[in-house]
Design a protein around this motif. Structure first.
Motif, PDB file in Angstrom:
ATOM      1  N   ALA A  15      18.865  49.739  60.999  1.00  0.00           N
ATOM      2  CA  ALA A  15      19.077  50.416  59.993  1.00  0.00           C
ATOM      3  C   ALA A  15      19.254  51.988  60.355  1.00  0.00           C
ATOM      4  CB  ALA A  15      17.871  50.517  58.814  1.00  0.00           C
ATOM      5  N   ASP A  16      19.629  52.991  59.465  1.00  0.00           N
ATOM      6  CA  ASP A  16      20.101  54.124  60.007  1.00  0.00           C
ATOM      7  C   ASP A  16      18.764  54.828  60.735  1.00  0.00           C
ATOM      8  OD1 ASP A  16      21.186  56.676  60.444  1.00  0.00           O
ATOM      9  OD2 ASP A  16      20.416  57.289  58.517  1.00  0.00           O
ATOM     10  N   GLY A  17      19.075  55.066  62.285  1.00  0.00           N
ATOM     11  CA  GLY A  17      18.113  55.350  62.906  1.00  0.00           C
ATOM     12  C   GLY A  17      16.933  54.552  63.248  1.00  0.00           C
ATOM     13  N   ILE A  18      17.010  53.341  62.871  1.00  0.00           N
ATOM     14  CA  ILE A  18      15.827  52.213  63.301  1.00  0.00           C
ATOM     15  C   ILE A  18      16.454  51.107  64.295  1.00  0.00           C
ATOM     16  CG2 ILE A  18      14.334  50.437  62.234  1.00  0.00           C
ATOM     17  CD1 ILE A  18      14.342  52.325  59.667  1.00  0.00           C
ATOM     18  N   TYR A  19      16.065  51.081  65.230  1.00  0.00           N
ATOM     19  CA  TYR A  19      16.226  49.966  66.420  1.00  0.00           C
ATOM     20  C   TYR A  19      15.304  48.764  66.650  1.00  0.00           C
ATOM     21  CZ  TYR A  19      19.608  53.893  67.188  1.00  0.00           C
ATOM     22  OH  TYR A  19      20.284  54.993  67.120  1.00  0.00           O
ATOM     23  N   ARG A  20      15.933  47.829  66.721  1.00  0.00           N
ATOM     24  CA  ARG A  20      15.174  46.614  67.164  1.00  0.00           C
ATOM     25  C   ARG A  20      15.310  46.333  68.725  1.00  0.00           C
ATOM     26  NH1 ARG A  20      15.974  40.151  66.839  1.00  0.00           N
ATOM     27  NH2 ARG A  20      17.684  40.761  68.269  1.00  0.00           N
ATOM     28  N   ILE A  21      14.265  46.209  69.249  1.00  0.00           N
ATOM     29  CA  ILE A  21      14.382  46.073  70.647  1.00  0.00           C
ATOM     30  C   ILE A  21      13.686  44.603  70.830  1.00  0.00           C
ATOM     31  CG2 ILE A  21      13.347  46.689  72.814  1.00  0.00           C
ATOM     32  CD1 ILE A  21      12.881  49.388  71.918  1.00  0.00           C
ATOM     33  N   ASN A  22      14.476  43.687  71.491  1.00  0.00           N
ATOM     34  CA  ASN A  22      14.149  42.473  71.366  1.00  0.00           C
ATOM     35  C   ASN A  22      14.380  41.661  72.925  1.00  0.00           C
ATOM     36  OD1 ASN A  22      16.153  39.749  71.703  1.00  0.00           O
ATOM     37  ND2 ASN A  22      14.565  39.279  70.230  1.00  0.00           N
ATOM     38  N   THR A  23      13.162  40.984  73.305  1.00  0.00           N
ATOM     39  CA  THR A  23      13.099  40.191  74.566  1.00  0.00           C
ATOM     40  C   THR A  23      12.949  38.787  74.272  1.00  0.00           C
ATOM     41  OG1 THR A  23      12.388  42.332  75.761  1.00  0.00           O
ATOM     42  CG2 THR A  23      12.253  39.886  76.656  1.00  0.00           C
ATOM     43  N   PRO A  24      13.808  37.792  74.669  1.00  0.00           N
ATOM     44  CA  PRO A  24      13.509  36.407  74.549  1.00  0.00           C
ATOM     45  C   PRO A  24      12.833  35.873  75.676  1.00  0.00           C
ATOM     46  CG  PRO A  24      16.036  36.950  75.438  1.00  0.00           C
ATOM     47  CD  PRO A  24      15.338  38.156  75.056  1.00  0.00           C
ATOM     48  N   ASN A  36       9.781  41.465  69.373  1.00  0.00           N
ATOM     49  CA  ASN A  36      10.646  42.305  69.153  1.00  0.00           C
ATOM     50  C   ASN A  36       9.533  43.750  68.903  1.00  0.00           C
ATOM     51  OD1 ASN A  36      12.931  40.852  68.542  1.00  0.00           O
ATOM     52  ND2 ASN A  36      12.233  40.632  66.574  1.00  0.00           N
ATOM     53  N   GLN A  37      10.297  44.969  69.006  1.00  0.00           N
ATOM     54  CA  GLN A  37       9.674  46.268  68.794  1.00  0.00           C
ATOM     55  C   GLN A  37      10.586  47.058  67.938  1.00  0.00           C
ATOM     56  OE1 GLN A  37       9.907  45.516  72.441  1.00  0.00           O
ATOM     57  NE2 GLN A  37       8.455  44.023  72.085  1.00  0.00           N
ATOM     58  N   TYR A  38      10.181  47.885  67.294  1.00  0.00           N
ATOM     59  CA  TYR A  38      10.903  48.635  66.411  1.00  0.00           C
ATOM     60  C   TYR A  38      10.824  50.216  66.786  1.00  0.00           C
ATOM     61  CZ  TYR A  38      12.218  44.316  64.094  1.00  0.00           C
ATOM     62  OH  TYR A  38      12.547  43.173  63.970  1.00  0.00           O
ATOM     63  N   LEU A  39      11.940  50.859  66.844  1.00  0.00           N
ATOM     64  CA  LEU A  39      11.700  52.318  67.040  1.00  0.00           C
ATOM     65  C   LEU A  39      12.537  52.944  66.178  1.00  0.00           C
ATOM     66  CD1 LEU A  39      11.507  54.632  69.402  1.00  0.00           C
ATOM     67  CD2 LEU A  39      13.932  54.180  70.007  1.00  0.00           C
ATOM     68  N   ILE A  40      11.734  53.877  65.482  1.00  0.00           N
ATOM     69  CA  ILE A  40      12.319  54.948  64.408  1.00  0.00           C
ATOM     70  C   ILE A  40      12.647  56.162  65.295  1.00  0.00           C
ATOM     71  CG2 ILE A  40      11.999  55.946  62.304  1.00  0.00           C
ATOM     72  CD1 ILE A  40       9.997  53.979  61.670  1.00  0.00           C
ATOM     73  N   VAL A  41      13.976  56.651  65.180  1.00  0.00           N
ATOM     74  CA  VAL A  41      14.302  57.841  65.860  1.00  0.00           C
ATOM     75  C   VAL A  41      14.304  59.046  64.818  1.00  0.00           C
ATOM     76  CG1 VAL A  41      15.924  58.949  67.198  1.00  0.00           C
ATOM     77  CG2 VAL A  41      15.562  56.773  67.617  1.00  0.00           C
ATOM     78  N   ASP A  42      13.450  60.089  64.959  1.00  0.00           N
ATOM     79  CA  ASP A  42      13.482  61.080  64.166  1.00  0.00           C
ATOM     80  C   ASP A  42      12.561  62.204  64.660  1.00  0.00           C
ATOM     81  OD1 ASP A  42      13.530  62.652  61.590  1.00  0.00           O
ATOM     82  OD2 ASP A  42      12.991  60.770  60.593  1.00  0.00           O
ATOM     83  N   ASP A  43      12.480  63.397  64.176  1.00  0.00           N
ATOM     84  CA  ASP A  43      11.721  64.344  64.661  1.00  0.00           C
ATOM     85  C   ASP A  43      10.476  64.114  65.484  1.00  0.00           C
ATOM     86  OD1 ASP A  43      13.880  65.938  63.763  1.00  0.00           O
ATOM     87  OD2 ASP A  43      12.470  66.683  61.900  1.00  0.00           O
ATOM     88  N   SER A 129       5.160  61.677  57.409  1.00  0.00           N
ATOM     89  CA  SER A 129       6.360  62.379  57.512  1.00  0.00           C
ATOM     90  C   SER A 129       6.641  62.132  59.048  1.00  0.00           C
ATOM     91  CB  SER A 129       6.471  63.723  56.966  1.00  0.00           C
ATOM     92  OG  SER A 129       7.795  64.170  57.416  1.00  0.00           O
ATOM     93  N   LEU A 130       7.832  61.656  59.441  1.00  0.00           N
ATOM     94  CA  LEU A 130       8.667  61.798  60.636  1.00  0.00           C
ATOM     95  C   LEU A 130       9.576  62.694  61.014  1.00  0.00           C
ATOM     96  CD1 LEU A 130       8.616  57.902  61.433  1.00  0.00           C
ATOM     97  CD2 LEU A 130       6.942  59.519  61.944  1.00  0.00           C
ATOM     98  N   GLY A 131      10.009  63.401  59.822  1.00  0.00           N
ATOM     99  CA  GLY A 131      11.117  64.380  59.738  1.00  0.00           C
ATOM    100  C   GLY A 131      11.930  64.098  58.622  1.00  0.00           C
ATOM    101  N   ARG A 132      13.125  63.488  58.815  1.00  0.00           N
ATOM    102  CA  ARG A 132      13.891  63.131  57.639  1.00  0.00           C
ATOM    103  C   ARG A 132      13.374  62.008  57.123  1.00  0.00           C
ATOM    104  NH1 ARG A 132      18.907  61.239  58.550  1.00  0.00           N
ATOM    105  NH2 ARG A 132      18.368  60.845  60.844  1.00  0.00           N
ATOM    106  N   ARG A 133      12.601  60.935  57.670  1.00  0.00           N
ATOM    107  CA  ARG A 133      12.035  59.846  57.185  1.00  0.00           C
ATOM    108  C   ARG A 133      10.461  60.016  56.907  1.00  0.00           C
ATOM    109  NH1 ARG A 133      15.914  59.362  61.023  1.00  0.00           N
ATOM    110  NH2 ARG A 133      17.578  57.930  60.524  1.00  0.00           N
ATOM    111  N   ALA A 134       9.968  58.949  56.224  1.00  0.00           N
ATOM    112  CA  ALA A 134       8.571  59.122  56.098  1.00  0.00           C
ATOM    113  C   ALA A 134       8.066  57.631  56.084  1.00  0.00           C
ATOM    114  CB  ALA A 134       8.045  59.811  54.804  1.00  0.00           C
TER     115      ALA A 134
END
Length: 243
Positions: A15-24, A36-43, A129-134
């Motif tokens: 999703a916009d600015g949301i990343y799945r990190i996956n290790t099989p 899986n880990q999920y990274l939300i990139v924001d302020d 709030s993370l910045g543009r996202r919450a």
């Protein structure tokens, strides 16, 4: 994008600015599984799940392909288990401004002692709030298992970080799918049955369904896109205690 060819660790924007990190990984019986880990990139960037402690080098390497690791501000967990927070203190050491993010129960019974930095304990329904996202926090005690369980949703994209819900077997090769994940996740759950089947399980799932998520960020297997409310209600029917 594959970030480590030896392990197969990869990162995909779901999703916009949301990343799945996956290790099989390969299980002892030869079957495949994934973390899986999920990274939300924001302020104020947020990582949800750390992965087990031994995966820290792979997960941190993957984050480094998206943003500077030291820029993390929050490291979230649904409940205290190795795959949720085994790498917590390694991340806190690498990101000097980061703090654990968890439920009040998790902070009280575990993270105040286990984490090298005091956690930020979220109240049910609290918006951060993370910045543009919450993100909005939901307490989900005993759902799927631990007393300390909580889950969260990113409000703009309606991405629901659903932890161990919809755990799927396999390596999670498809980062984001619209295919059925309920049937394979139920086939995986039933022999192990890691759900607590608490009296409030169905009500909690229906409450989350009412939030109308459009993407389900699963901790094991593929993330999913579609009518998340309908899928959560179907899960409620599958796991709710029989009256």
């Amino acid at each position: 994008m594959v970030t480590n060819p030896q392990s197969g660790t990869n990162v995909v924007e779901i999703a916009d600015g949301i990343y799945r990190i996956n290790t099989p990984i390969h299980l002892p019986d030869g079957a495949r599984f994934s973390f899986n880990q999920y990274l939300i990139v924001d302020d104020a960037p947020l990582l949800f799940h750390t992965g087990p402690r031994k995966l820290f080098p792979l997960v941190s390497e993957a984050i480094g392909h998206v943003m500077p690791l030291e820029g993390l501000r929050y490291v979230g967990l649904s409940h205290v288990e190795s795959d949720e927070c085994g790498g917590m203190n390694a991340f806190l050491a690498a990101a000097p401004q980061a703090v654990p993010l968890c439920s009040q129960i998790a902070a009280m019974v575990s993270m105040n002692d286990l984490a090298d930095r005091a956690p930020q304990a979220m109240v049910d329904g609290e918006l951060l709030s993370l910045g543009r996202r919450a993100i909005r926090w939901f307490d989900t005690p005993h759902m799927p298992h631990g007393w300390d369980c909580g889950l969260m949703m990113e409000e703009t994209s309606r991405t629901f970080f659903c932890g161990d819900l919809f755990t799927q077997p396999g390596g999670g090769e498809v980062a984001l799918t619209e295919a059925d994940i309920l049937a394979p996740s139920e086939a995986f759950r039933q022999p192990l049955d890691y759900f607590a089947h608490a009296p409030g399980t169905a009500a909690m799932l229906h409450r989350l369904a009412d939030e109308a998520p459009g993407t389900l960020a699963c901790m094991h297997g593929s993330a999913w896109q579609g009518d998340g409310g309908a899928l959560l209600r179907a899960l409620a029917a599958a796991v709710a205690p029989v009256a």
